[in-house]
Design an enzyme around this catalytic site. Structure first.
Site, PDB file in Angstrom:
ATOM      1  N   SER A 179       4.375   1.819  43.049  1.00 53.35           N
ATOM      2  CA  SER A 179       4.161   0.999  44.264  1.00 53.35           C
ATOM      3  C   SER A 179       3.089   1.393  45.000  1.00 53.35           C
ATOM      4  O   SER A 179       2.958   3.078  45.810  1.00 53.35           O
ATOM      5  CB  SER A 179       5.605   0.899  44.794  1.00 53.35           C
ATOM      6  OG  SER A 179       6.957   0.053  44.133  1.00 53.35           O
ATOM      7  N   ASP A 192       9.985  -4.755  53.095  1.00 47.68           N
ATOM      8  CA  ASP A 192       9.613  -3.568  52.082  1.00 47.68           C
ATOM      9  C   ASP A 192       8.031  -2.614  52.537  1.00 47.68           C
ATOM     10  O   ASP A 192       7.533  -2.121  51.386  1.00 47.68           O
ATOM     11  CB  ASP A 192       9.619  -3.842  50.668  1.00 47.68           C
ATOM     12  CG  ASP A 192       9.618  -2.401  49.766  1.00 47.68           C
ATOM     13  OD1 ASP A 192      10.187  -1.240  50.050  1.00 47.68           O
ATOM     14  OD2 ASP A 192       9.313  -2.735  48.457  1.00 47.68           O
ATOM     15  N   HIS A 222      10.712   1.535  49.671  1.00 47.60           N
ATOM     16  CA  HIS A 222      11.267   2.049  48.861  1.00 47.60           C
ATOM     17  C   HIS A 222      11.106   2.954  48.599  1.00 47.60           C
ATOM     18  O   HIS A 222      11.619   4.107  47.445  1.00 47.60           O
ATOM     19  CB  HIS A 222      11.613   1.120  47.756  1.00 47.60           C
ATOM     20  CG  HIS A 222      11.118   0.451  46.828  1.00 47.60           C
ATOM     21  ND1 HIS A 222       9.980  -0.184  47.304  1.00 47.60           N
ATOM     22  CD2 HIS A 222      10.179   0.708  45.452  1.00 47.60           C
ATOM     23  CE1 HIS A 222       8.587  -0.462  46.693  1.00 47.60           C
ATOM     24  NE2 HIS A 222       9.100   0.322  45.461  1.00 47.60           N
TER      25      HIS A 222
END
Length: 444
Positions: free
Chosen positions: A285, A203, A173
């Site tokens: 992230s 992911d 993402h």
């Protein structure tokens, strides 16, 4: 009945106060207006848009204090830090990958004498990069499309170097829908990056940098991370999170492992993650969750946002992340693209048991719209149909239909079981056959 949404687009179902937010920091020149599917007449074709759920909610979080003791003898990089060389002969893991990953099982992994978190961070920071992206979001209002350029910030972990290519692992993402990607190394230098591949469901993405184009100074200031064993984690173990929080550059938070094998409900399914109270902020992230030996035990990915909750961050276990990365690099994992993604062409939602009983309908997937020219229209699906089966298997939710479709390819012939209401109000079961189209065809 749940909110209706198109099966091929991610659906966010969260409130202002409570959500599972991907820790991806995105900015744009101007916040675009958002409209629901009910504001727009049936489109001639759907317009691709970047999901709105990836970390647009910026929340404040205080860094947690040091809550664990440190022991000497932490693992270091298994490479020659003095020269910056990412050695192909040191500390290989035998994972079957065509690049070499440093694992704790290596016989020549160096150790450090750690007496403070700063000792570990100093040694591990060269293996963490900031990942900066440019993205273009598109939308539609009354048949008119608009686009807007924005930027995003995440983090990445240097895995290895092989044949002049530097491999960096991050979250999918973080790089989703990006038009360009760059990485910033520990010394502040930047380099362009390319997407090697990704697994959207896991992911995980792997991006590459031309190692030969880096300056000698940069080469001497970067290193490959040592990968730990997430299967050995215990609740209460110390944890250190490093990442590009809010896009400001690398920062560090500390805490402990709160839970292992935690099943977390995301908008696109349930995932099994490591839970930690080390603050995971937007921009973290793709960064590293470390143990107190400096080994990477997880890839920071998501946090739980709620006004009554503090310290619930999550990371992908490094063992599963590396397995995915191996498939990406070896070519055994083929990323989903618009061209190879099967497209049915309906808008609808789950008619759960409670709603079905209330309205006198069968339980299943209620079809609220059929796109013109789609596989659904060719099959003869109509507004008001209830889908209860797919290729001979029963389904009761939109998520189950999405899962079945994800296993198909464009051009596959499928059988759809439906319940259709007659004029007297009763429902009769029927079967429809169609050839699935591709997502790219739907957007032309």
């Amino acid at each position: 009945m749940s909110d209706f949404y198109d099966y091929h687009d991610e659906h966010e179902n969260k409130t202002e106060q409570q959500s599972n937010d991907y820790s991806y920091y995105e900015t744009s020149q101007e916040e675009p207006r958002r409209y629901t599917s009910f504001d727009i007449p049936e489109p001639e074709r759907p317009v691709k848009k970047k999901s709105s759920g990836f970390g647009k909610k910026v929340v404040k979080a205080a860094c947690l204090g040091l809550v664990f003791g440190l022991t000497a003898g932490g693992a270091f990089f298994g490479i020659s830090k003095a020269t910056g060389m990412l050695s192909k002969n040191n500390g290989t893991s035998g994972t079957g990958m065509n690049v070499n990953i440093v694992r704790t099982s290596s016989t020549d992994v160096k150790t450090i004498e750690g007496t403070d978190v700063s000792d570990i961070v100093e040694q591990c920071m060269p293996s963490i990069v900031a990942v900066n992206t440019k993205v273009v979001t598109t939308g539609s209002f009354f048949g008119q499309t608009y686009s807007q350029e924005g930027s995003g910030a995440g983090s990445g972990i240097i895995m290895s170097e092989s044949d002049g290519t530097l491999y960096v692992m991050t979250n999918y993402h973080v790089i989703e829908d990006s038009t360009s990607i760059s990485v910033t190394f520990n010394d502040g230098s930047q380099a362009d990056a390319q997407i090697k591949g990704y697994d959207e469901d896991a992911d995980i993405a792997v991006i590459t940098v031309d190692y030969t184009a880096l300056s000698q100074d940069t080469k001497s200031n970067i290193a490959a991370a040592v990968m730990g064993d997430s299967d050995d984690l215990k609740v209460g173990n110390g944890a250190i999170a490093i990442g590009n929080a809010l896009g400001y550059g690398q920062s560090v938070t500390t805490g402990s492992i709160s839970a292992v094998n935690r099943e977390v409900q995301m908008t696109d399914g349930v995932v099994t993650l490591i839970q930690t109270d080390a603050a995971i902020n937007p921009g973290n992230s793709g960064g590293a969750l470390l143990n107190t030996r400096g080994e990477v035990i997880g890839v920071n990915t998501v946090k739980y946002s709620d006004t009554q909750v503090e310290g619930m961050g999550f990371a992908i276990p490094i063992n599963s992340a590396l397995e995915t990365a191996q498939g990406i690099i070896d070519g055994t994992i083929v990323p989903k693209t618009d061209e190879n993604t099967a497209y049915l062409g309906i808008t609808g939602g789950t008619m759960d048991e409670a709603s079905a009983e209330k309205y006198g309908y069968p339980a299943g997937v209620y079809v609220s719209m059929v796109m013109r020219g789609s596989a659904a229209q060719r099959a003869g699906l109509e507004q008001g149909d209830i889908i209860t089966g797919f290729n001979g298997e029963s389904i009761s939710t939109m998520e189950e239909l999405q899962e079945k479709l994800s296993e198909c390819m464009p051009g596959d012939e499928v059988t759809i079981t439906i319940q259709r209401q007659s004029r007297d109000g009763s429902f009769a079961e029927g079967e429809l056959k169609t050839i699935l189209g591709s997502k790219s065809d739907a957007q032309e």
